[in-house]
Scaffold this active site. Structure first.
Site, short mmCIF file in Angstrom:
data_model
loop_
_atom_site.label_atom_id
_atom_site.label_comp_id
_atom_site.label_asym_id
_atom_site.label_seq_id
_atom_site.Cartn_x
_atom_site.Cartn_y
_atom_site.Cartn_z
CG ASP A 417 -1.92 1.08 1.29
OD1 ASP A 417 -1.72 2.10 0.61
OD2 ASP A 417 -2.92 0.93 2.04
CG HIS A 418 2.96 4.21 -3.16
ND1 HIS A 418 3.86 4.92 -2.39
CD2 HIS A 418 3.53 4.10 -4.38
CE1 HIS A 418 4.92 5.22 -3.13
NE2 HIS A 418 4.74 4.72 -4.35
NE ARG A 419 -4.13 3.75 1.45
CZ ARG A 419 -5.30 3.27 1.86
NH1 ARG A 419 -6.34 4.10 2.02
NH2 ARG A 419 -5.45 1.98 2.12
#
Length: 447
Positions: A417-419
């Protein structure tokens, strides 16, 4: 006599409904307190449901294959007056143990019958299907055999095609009847001149390609129910909400295989699997990069890093893909990891894990190499933040000390998850995993 209506209870994890797999009683039967009356399938597991009342069965609310909402009538019992005088709870009310109120996922027992200290015995893996499990009106089968069935899918398939399981000899371990045994019986009873058995009324085919030369080709209709619907909902939500990225790297696993062989030669009574070694490597990586052992709280607009690693292991079963969870996996030794992985995946394939064991993961390990594929871009198991995939280990040309050699090579892929992190963290984790696969001695330096 007074009639008591037992409502379908909350089976844990906030499940709102369950599908009736098999009734264990029929109208007119006499039941005792806490006797299992029905087997239901939720989005997480197959569960035996005990009845809190004793008496005669007056009505069964719902047919096999029907989905019933939690809180709706399940079975009506005509309770003797003496039994009613002893009852302390109104109809349909369930009494939970404290750990169940806390969400432990334990199967409900007692339901206010005054047996709070009793424990319902776990459903055995091998379920004998004999005369007592069939309606009293069913005719006796000459030469009937005790039928050993693990999967509710097998029982359902037999019911749909009118196959009496007591007439079959299982080809599975210990005589367990498998889906292939039921399908073979269906094909045997079909008209040889028409291929697989057909119904008199046109209906959608239930699966498999049409026979060669067949003119009656129809669509396959597969309802999204139970675990299939849960899988569809979860994967769809993951793709909608998580901005995922996949990175991958090839790794020389020759030394890892040699290490495993040496461990098992030294301790053959406690064998260690490749998956257990990869799990140990993942745990080492998550200690160094805790950003990936996290989830995003969208409502609170925050990232929550978990204190412990609840390691999910993707497992293919007859019911579909499930992800059983090993709680606080970082506290286990490699040998303990191997034993827990073997027991957990076996229980998952047998449908014996309670719902609580199939939720709450913080990181997932997916060995899709068992399907003979090299790589994948897997979907993250929402609400987790990352998933490590392992492809098959095969012989490939590899440069070692400037010389070409044949080595055992695997592809490792990380979907994250790039968050929760950027490429530097994700790349660092994956490189650490690959380095430990290529040089298992590095684990000693990082533990």
């Amino acid at each position: 006599m007074t009639e008591k209506v037992f409502l379908l209870p909350d089976l844990g994890e906030g499940l709102a409904e369950a599908e009736i797999v098999q009734w264990r009683v029929a109208v007119g039967d006499t039941v005792t307190v806490d006797q299992t009356v029905v087997e239901v399938e939720t989005a997480k597991a197959v569960v035996d449901v005990p009845c809190p009342y004793a008496g005669r069965v007056v009505a069964l609310h719902g047919a096999e294959g029907e989905v019933r909402p939690v809180g709706q009538p399940l079975i009506t019992i005509a309770e003797p007056v003496a039994e009613r005088a002893a009852a302390t709870e109104p109809a349909g009310h369930a009494v939970y143990r404290e750990e169940e109120r806390a969400g432990s996922g334990n199967v409900l027992i007692g339901y206010g019958t005054g047996h709070g200290g009793a424990r319902r015995r776990r459903r055995p893996r091998l379920v004998a299907v004999d005369a007592p499990t069939t309606p009293a009106s069913a005719p006796a089968v000459a030469g009937a055999l005790p039928a050993l069935v693990i999967s509710p899918i097998v029982r359902r398939l037999a019911r749909e095609h009118g196959v009496d399981l007591r007439t079959l000899r299982g080809t599975g371990p210990g005589g367990v009847i498998r889906r292939a045994d039921v399908q073979a019986a269906v094909d045997t009873t079909a008209d040889p001149g028409q291929g697989p058995a057909t119904r008199s009324e046109p209906e959608p085919r239930t699966g498999g390609p049409a026979p060669v030369g067949a003119t009656d080709v129809r669509d396959v209709v597969i309802p999204l129910t139970g675990i299939r619907r849960a899988i569809a909902d979860k994967l769809s939500r993951s793709r909608r909400e998580i901005p995922e990225v996949t990175i991958w790297v090839d790794a020389d696993a020759t030394a890892l295989l040699q290490t495993r062989a040496e461990i098992n030669a030294a301790r053959p009574e406690q064998p260690v699997s490749i998956l257990a070694l990869l799990a140990r490597i993942c745990l080492s990586g998550l200690r160094r990069y805790p950003q990936l052992n996290a989830r995003v709280d969208t409502e609170g607009q925050r990232i929550v890093q978990s204190a412990g690693v609840h390691l999910g292991i993707a497992a293919q079963t007859d019911r579909g893909l499930v992800v059983p969870v090993l709680r606080d996996a970082e506290r286990l030794t490699t040998t303990e990891l191997a034993a827990e992985l073997a027991a957990t995946t076996a229980a998952a394939r047998a449908g014996e894990l309670p719902p609580a064991r199939l939720t709450g993961g913080t990181f997932t390990l997916n060995n899709y190499g068992v399907f003979g594929v090299d790589g994948s871009t897997p979907i993250i198991n929402h609400p987790e933040a990352a998933l490590l995939g392992i492809g098959r280990i095969v012989d490939k040309p590899w440069v070692v000390d400037g010389q070409l050699a044949v080595r055992k090579v695997t592809q490792l892929s990380l979907t994250f998850d790039h968050r929760v992190c950027d490429g530097g963290v994700a790349g660092g984790f994956l490189r650490h995993v690959a380095d430990c696969v290529e040089q298992p001695a590095l684990l000693i330096a990082t533990v």
